[in-house]
Design a protein around this motif. Structure first.
Motif, mmCIF file in Angstrom:
data_model
loop_
_atom_site.group_PDB
_atom_site.id
_atom_site.type_symbol
_atom_site.label_atom_id
_atom_site.label_comp_id
_atom_site.label_asym_id
_atom_site.label_seq_id
_atom_site.Cartn_x
_atom_site.Cartn_y
_atom_site.Cartn_z
ATOM 1 N N HIS A 117 0.794 -1.212 0.000
ATOM 2 C CA HIS A 117 0.000 0.000 0.000
ATOM 3 C C HIS A 117 0.837 1.278 0.000
ATOM 4 C CE1 HIS A 117 -2.934 -2.997 1.331
ATOM 5 N NE2 HIS A 117 -3.885 -2.157 0.945
ATOM 6 N N VAL A 118 2.160 1.154 0.050
ATOM 7 C CA VAL A 118 2.962 2.372 0.143
ATOM 8 C C VAL A 118 2.914 3.165 -1.158
ATOM 9 C CG1 VAL A 118 5.120 1.272 -0.601
ATOM 10 C CG2 VAL A 118 5.187 3.292 0.889
ATOM 11 N N LYS A 119 2.780 2.479 -2.291
ATOM 12 C CA LYS A 119 2.693 3.168 -3.579
ATOM 13 C C LYS A 119 1.300 2.940 -4.169
ATOM 14 C CE LYS A 119 7.585 2.845 -4.867
ATOM 15 N NZ LYS A 119 8.539 2.340 -5.891
ATOM 16 N N PRO A 120 0.672 4.005 -4.665
ATOM 17 C CA PRO A 120 -0.644 3.811 -5.291
ATOM 18 C C PRO A 120 -0.527 2.992 -6.576
ATOM 19 C CG PRO A 120 0.174 6.053 -5.644
ATOM 20 C CD PRO A 120 1.105 5.409 -4.666
ATOM 21 N N GLY A 121 -1.499 2.187 -6.821
ATOM 22 C CA GLY A 121 -1.509 1.364 -8.018
ATOM 23 C C GLY A 121 -0.889 0.002 -7.864
ATOM 24 N N LYS A 122 -0.333 -0.287 -6.683
ATOM 25 C CA LYS A 122 0.261 -1.610 -6.458
ATOM 26 C C LYS A 122 -0.810 -2.702 -6.505
ATOM 27 C CE LYS A 122 4.795 -1.624 -5.325
ATOM 28 N NZ LYS A 122 5.763 -2.687 -5.602
#
Length: 685
Positions: free
Chosen positions: A567-572
């Motif tokens: 969840h740290v980067k959007p779109g994962k």
């Protein structure tokens, strides 16, 4: 401050108050339910305090009540063993009483709530008195009151033939067990005080007696099989999957969670406290019956699609696991290995407490599901996690606990039992060195099958799509609602207790270790308290250790890291349509159900059951490969019913019919019977 035994008596007497409420405010249904079960919860909490004080105390307390028969007063005793069981019974009764406020309120208006309240409170009070009894008379009185109260609770919906049949079967088995227990007490009392008087009826007199081996064996076998009938040990288990499902769910939680444990209490009390001298084969018999009950119980559970019946069969399994610990302790004691005997006994008693908590939680969860869906068949459920999120999470805690997975409590007690198994090479008997490790393998098989069973339960009931389209009374999943707050609080308290017993076992075992000192004159803490509360080391740190807090921290860390990475980067994470094997849209008919999930186990272990399976197809005229309609029929029956119980029932029915032939309805024939009877009696005299 009141002494623990007076506090426990106050707790038992407090259950009279809800019965008085039935008389005084019986016309106000909601007020009656709230006040009655609130007092029940308070009375149960008092007994929890009394049990904690009794286990923490160094001496037993005794009390004589001027009741009972002339010259035969009631003797009460609260020691570490009875205090522990009083704590277990009281703690689950406290949780279930809170749960019952919402559960009983949600019952249909026509249900006999007053009767439920009366017998519910008598039932709990009788279980308390069983734990406090110190003579055969009050023990049997409390035992029979407990059986009678639970009989009426099973008969709660007496308009259904299923309930009447289950209640009758339960009462028959309960009385058979009671007769065997009474005969056992008669043997021990006769040896203790002579067969000419009743001075030996107290447990103190029995403790001081020296039993010849043949009479000790007779007393043990009678008592063990009598208590086994109440505990649901195979082959005396047939009443259990019949009675528990038809009772109200709050009653099922108590019957499975703690009523069965009164039988465990009786086995431990008679074996380790009263007789206290036994050959090794007694323990081997208990161990074998425990292993058979554990394996067969979980296999029976896997075959079920009725949610409450499945949970009932798991009670058979867990009673078997408890008996494994008790049997190992008896074997080690007979070979004068006290430290190993203490480990096995503590493992059995710890699983007694653990089973009470997670099985009570599971039956409360099943009651919430039943209230919401009006359905016990798991094949008519599915997708409930979206409509009952609280119940789903709490039920999942129970599933993890009963599957013996860390960090919850079921893992600790089964891990301790495995440690006791691993000590079997210390036994001097070569045959047992070979056979007991096979028992460890069977216990491992039981744990794996239990995990598979509850994957099935949680997946079929709470995951997937709703299957209840065939229900005429409940055709929309949107009609399913979450349980009320009192029901949630009762389940949350039980779930939190399961977690605490799993992450802080060293503290709990240190508290209850005085029981092994009382019964076996040794303490497990001499070898397990090396690293205080964080580490549980039942033998020595070099051999095996377990840290519940560190396991919990490790699991939490893995979950947190996984969440952050995803969840740290959007779109994962992206949502896409589920692959549907070429079909236009997945439907509820395409997903696994309870019957299909257990099919591989039926193929492997089917020889243990009486299975009838039929598939009927109505083919089209054009091509038989494309049927218009298909039907599937499956019946799985208990072979013990056909082997043991059905022949007895058929013989009784046949004898009854033959005896009915002498009933002619003619007065002169009956006069002839009386005349012949008088002549025979005169001839014999």
């Amino acid at each position: 401050m009141m002494s623990p035994i007076k506090l426990s008596l106050l707790s038992a007497a407090a259950f009279i108050i809800p019965i008085l409420f039935v008389v005084l405010i019986g016309g106000y249904r909601r007020l009656l339910i709230r006040m009655a079960f609130s007092v029940s919860a308070l009375a149960s909490l008092i007994s929890v305090g009394a049990g904690i004080l009794a286990v923490s105390s160094s001496a037993a307390e005794q009390l004589i009540l001027p009741l009972g028969l002339p010259s035969l007063p009631f003797h009460l005793r609260l020691d570490q063993l009875s205090g522990f069981f009083l704590f277990v019974v009281g703690l689950l009764s406290f949780f279930v009483s809170i749960y019952s406020v919402g559960y009983v309120t949600g019952l249909a208006a026509g249900k006999p709530v007053k009767r439920l309240i009366v017998f519910y409170n008598i039932f709990i009070a009788a279980m308390f008195m069983v734990c406090l009894a110190d003579d055969a008379l009050i023990f049997m009185v409390a035992w029979e009151v407990m059986a009678a109260a639970s009989y009426f609770l099973v008969m709660f919906e007496d308009g259904r033939s299923e309930n009447r049949r289950a209640a009758y079967l339960y009462m028959v088995m309960a009385h058979i067990g009671a007769i065997l227990i009474l005969l056992s007490f008669g043997v021990m009392a006769g040896i203790a005080g002579g067969f000419e008087n009743f001075t030996g009826y107290t447990f103190d007199a029995m403790r001081e007696a020296e039993f010849p081996l043949k009479w000790a064996t007779a007393a043990f076998l009678l008592s063990f099989f009598g208590f086994a009938a109440k505990a649901g040990v195979i082959p005396f288990h047939v009443w259990l999957p019949e009675a528990h499902p038809v009772a109200p769910s709050n009653v099922s939680a108590l019957m499975s969670g703690v009523m069965l444990k009164t039988a465990i209490y009786g086995i431990v009390r008679v074996t380790f406290d009263i007789i206290n001298v036994f050959p090794w084969w007694w323990g081997m018999m208990v161990l074998v019956l425990g292993l058979v009950s554990a394996v067969m119980g979980v296999l029976y559970a896997l075959m079920q699609h009725d949610l409450k019946k499945l949970l009932a069969y798991h009670s058979v399994e867990n009673i078997g696991i408890i008996l494994i610990g008790i049997g190992l302790s008896m074997i080690f004691t007979s070979f004068n290995l006290p430290a190993m005997a203490a480990l096995a006994l503590i493992a059995g008693l710890y699983h007694t407490m653990n089973h009470a908590m997670f099985k009570g939680l599971l039956f409360m969860g099943a009651g919430a599901v039943l209230n919401a869906t009006h359905e016990r068949n798991m094949d008519e459920m599915g997708g409930l996690i979206h409509h009952m999120p609280w119940t789903s999470v709490l039920f999942l805690v129970g599933c993890i606990s009963i599957s013996a997975l860390p960090p919850f409590n079921g893992f600790v007690s089964e891990w301790l039992t495995f440690q006791a198994f691993l000590l079997s090479p210390s036994l001097p008997n070569p045959l047992m060195k070979l056979l007991i490790p096979l028992g460890a393998a069977l216990l491992a098989l039981t744990g794996a099958l239990a995990a598979a069973c509850f994957v099935k339960v949680f997946g079929v009931v709470f995951l997937g799509n709703w299957r209840g389209l065939s229900r005429p009374l409940l055709t929309k999943v949107t009609e399913v609602t979450e349980a009320g707050w009192s029901m949630r609080i009762g389940m949350m308290l039980a779930a939190f207790t399961c977690l605490c017993l799993g992450i802080l076992p060293a503290i709990i075992i240190k508290w209850m270790d005085v029981i092994s000192e009382e019964l076996l004159q040794t303490r497990l803490i001499t070898t397990s308290g090396v690293y205080d509360w964080m580490w549980l080391t039942p033998v020595d740190p070099e051999r095996a250790s377990y840290s519940g807090p560190l396991v919990l921290i490790g699991i939490a860390a893995v979950c947190a890291i996984t969440y952050l990475l995803l969840h740290v980067k959007p779109g994962k994470i992206s949502r896409v349509p589920v692959w549907d094997c070429g079909f236009k849209k997945l439907t509820s008919k395409m997903q696994y159900n309870a019957v299909s999930f257990s099919m591989p186990f039926r193929r492997i272990f089917g020889f243990l059951f009486d299975i009838k399976e039929q598939i009927s197809l109505l083919p089209q005229r054009r091509h038989p490969a494309f049927p218009v309609k298909s039907s599937y029929y499956l019946r799985v029956r208990d072979r013990f019913w056909g082997w043991i119980y059905k022949p007895v029932i058929d013989a009784v029915v046949l004898l009854s019919r033959k005896a009915g032939m002498i009933q002619h309805g003619r007065i002169h024939v009956y006069l002839i019977y009386s005349f012949v009877t008088i002549i025979v009696l005169l001839a014999l005299l």
